[in-house]
Design an enzyme around this catalytic site. Sequence first.
Site, PDB file in Angstrom:
ATOM      1  N   LYS A  80      -2.544  -1.975  -3.077  1.00 17.69           N
ATOM      2  CA  LYS A  80      -3.583  -1.107  -2.502  1.00 17.69           C
ATOM      3  C   LYS A  80      -3.182   0.346  -2.733  1.00 17.69           C
ATOM      4  O   LYS A  80      -2.477   0.956  -1.913  1.00 17.69           O
ATOM      5  CB  LYS A  80      -3.745  -1.418  -1.001  1.00 17.69           C
ATOM      6  CG  LYS A  80      -4.767  -0.529  -0.294  1.00 17.69           C
ATOM      7  CD  LYS A  80      -5.167  -1.088   1.067  1.00 17.69           C
ATOM      8  CE  LYS A  80      -6.058  -0.129   1.827  1.00 17.69           C
ATOM      9  NZ  LYS A  80      -6.652  -0.716   3.031  1.00 17.69           N
ATOM     10  N   GLU A 136       0.822  -1.218   0.000  1.00 22.34           N
ATOM     11  CA  GLU A 136       0.000   0.000   0.000  1.00 22.34           C
ATOM     12  C   GLU A 136       0.854   1.266   0.000  1.00 22.34           C
ATOM     13  O   GLU A 136       1.254   1.743   1.064  1.00 22.34           O
ATOM     14  CB  GLU A 136      -0.943   0.013   1.219  1.00 22.34           C
ATOM     15  CG  GLU A 136      -1.834   1.256   1.250  1.00 22.34           C
ATOM     16  CD  GLU A 136      -2.768   1.321   2.468  1.00 22.34           C
ATOM     17  OE1 GLU A 136      -2.596   0.503   3.394  1.00 22.34           O
ATOM     18  OE2 GLU A 136      -3.641   2.200   2.485  1.00 22.34           O
TER      19      GLU A 136
HETATM   20  O1  LIG Z   1      -4.238   3.677  11.588  1.00 26.18           O
HETATM   21  P1  LIG Z   1      -3.414   3.661  10.355  1.00 26.18           P
HETATM   22  O2  LIG Z   1      -2.381   2.593  10.378  1.00 26.18           O
HETATM   23  O3  LIG Z   1      -2.874   4.999  10.010  1.00 26.18           O
HETATM   24  O4  LIG Z   1      -4.369   3.202   9.175  1.00 26.18           O
HETATM   25  C1  LIG Z   1      -5.174   4.017   8.420  1.00 26.18           C
HETATM   26  C2  LIG Z   1      -6.115   3.248   7.526  1.00 26.18           C
HETATM   27  O5  LIG Z   1      -5.741   3.427   6.205  1.00 26.18           O
HETATM   28  C3  LIG Z   1      -6.099   2.287   5.405  1.00 26.18           C
HETATM   29  O6  LIG Z   1      -4.909   1.767   4.888  1.00 26.18           O
HETATM   30  C4  LIG Z   1      -7.045   2.722   4.311  1.00 26.18           C
HETATM   31  O7  LIG Z   1      -8.205   3.197   4.902  1.00 26.18           O
HETATM   32  P2  LIG Z   1      -9.168   4.227   4.208  1.00 26.18           P
HETATM   33  O8  LIG Z   1      -9.981   3.415   3.212  1.00 26.18           O
HETATM   34  O9  LIG Z   1      -9.980   4.758   5.338  1.00 26.18           O
HETATM   35  O10 LIG Z   1      -8.327   5.266   3.524  1.00 26.18           O
HETATM   36  C5  LIG Z   1      -6.713   1.277   6.371  1.00 26.18           C
HETATM   37  O11 LIG Z   1      -6.360  -0.042   6.043  1.00 26.18           O
HETATM   38  C6  LIG Z   1      -6.194   1.751   7.706  1.00 26.18           C
HETATM   39  O12 LIG Z   1      -7.072   1.373   8.723  1.00 26.18           O
END
Ligand SMILES: O=P(O)(O)OC[C@H]1O[C@](O)(COP(=O)(O)O)[C@@H](O)[C@@H]1O
Length: 345
Positions: free
Chosen positions: A219, A177
């Site tokens: 991702k 990601e």
């Molecule tokens: O708490 P973190 O590690 O910053 O994660 C942020 C969030 O971003 C993501 O990668 C993507 O989430 P969104 O679809 O809300 O952008 C989630 O998997 C994760 O929960």
Amino acid sequence: MHPMSLHATAEALVAPGKGILAADESLPTMEKRLSRIGVESTEQVRRRYRDLLLSTPGLAEHVSGVILFDETIRQHDTSGTPFPQVLADAGIIPGIKVDAGTRPLAGFPDEVVTEGLDGLRLRLAEYAALGARFAKWRAVIRIGAALPTPGCIAANAHALARYAALAQEAGLVPIVEPEVLMDGNHSLPTCASVTATVLRTVYDELARHRVVLDATLLKPNMVLPGASSHETVDDDEIAARTLAVLRDTVPASVPGIVFLSGGQTPEQATARLDALNRRAPQPWQLSFSYGRALQAPVLDAWAGQEQNVEAAQQALLERAWLNGAARHGRYRTDMEGARRTTTGV
Ligand SMILES: O=P(O)(O)OC[C@H]1O[C@](O)(COP(=O)(O)O)[C@@H](O)[C@@H]1O
């Protein structure tokens, strides 16, 4: 190790009509999400909320996998069943976020690098033993006047590749990601060119680190104008620009691309996924791995109250159903709010 090959697991995660629920918010992010609905973030509250999500009846219809947080993978539902088992019993693949979050990158003002490589081999083995079958690591790239720098992109791509190789060694499918943030007033073409540069660097590093691409998922962010740019771009244009970048940079052996929602509203994230799938077939499945875009309506419906659990689960099923339709390019805005009448549930 689970008998299914890594490639088969990756394919199952992007099965037609299904996508991933990202429920892996770290403690600071979860605190933010819960404070929005006026609820204090304690371990028990987080357990109750994740229980609500993971025990939603019928979730497997449009959810192939769930990404868990370290705390959650060790927790149990109210009857004492460990959460990864709850998911496996429902036919959903358990996954785990394995990065340790971002820190300022030394020497690069306003840029961050994701940490978590130290001791990762041992942690991955433990997560696999706890039932995880895929993993996720998020790198964060910010667009600004002179950002991102090549140094920041290289550091993050290197960490993603080291992580992905270790995940495969441990028998877990790595979700890679690299998120280019929507924050800022940059234009759509700027987001496109930064995203392309980042993805090219990431795939160079994955190759250098001998990561087997057909056992990975990507991702990425969609290609969008900056959140404060006031540029209005229709969903089909976003889909076209996003696919142009992906087709230039992501090898065809990658089984699927599972977009993050990154601050889009739930409706926007669904409509844009739909627009992307209207341009299928592409070399890879085009799916979702949404956190906020799946959970925002769930949190609103729940508001921390036990008596709202069922309504909150219905809100989750509704968004999963809409995104399931978008996986086939069959979403229409008039389907919003129509799940009960359409599915008879
Ligand atoms: O708490 P973190 O590690 O910053 O994660 C942020 C969030 O971003 C993501 O990668 C993507 O989430 P969104 O679809 O809300 O952008 C989630 O998997 C994760 O929960």
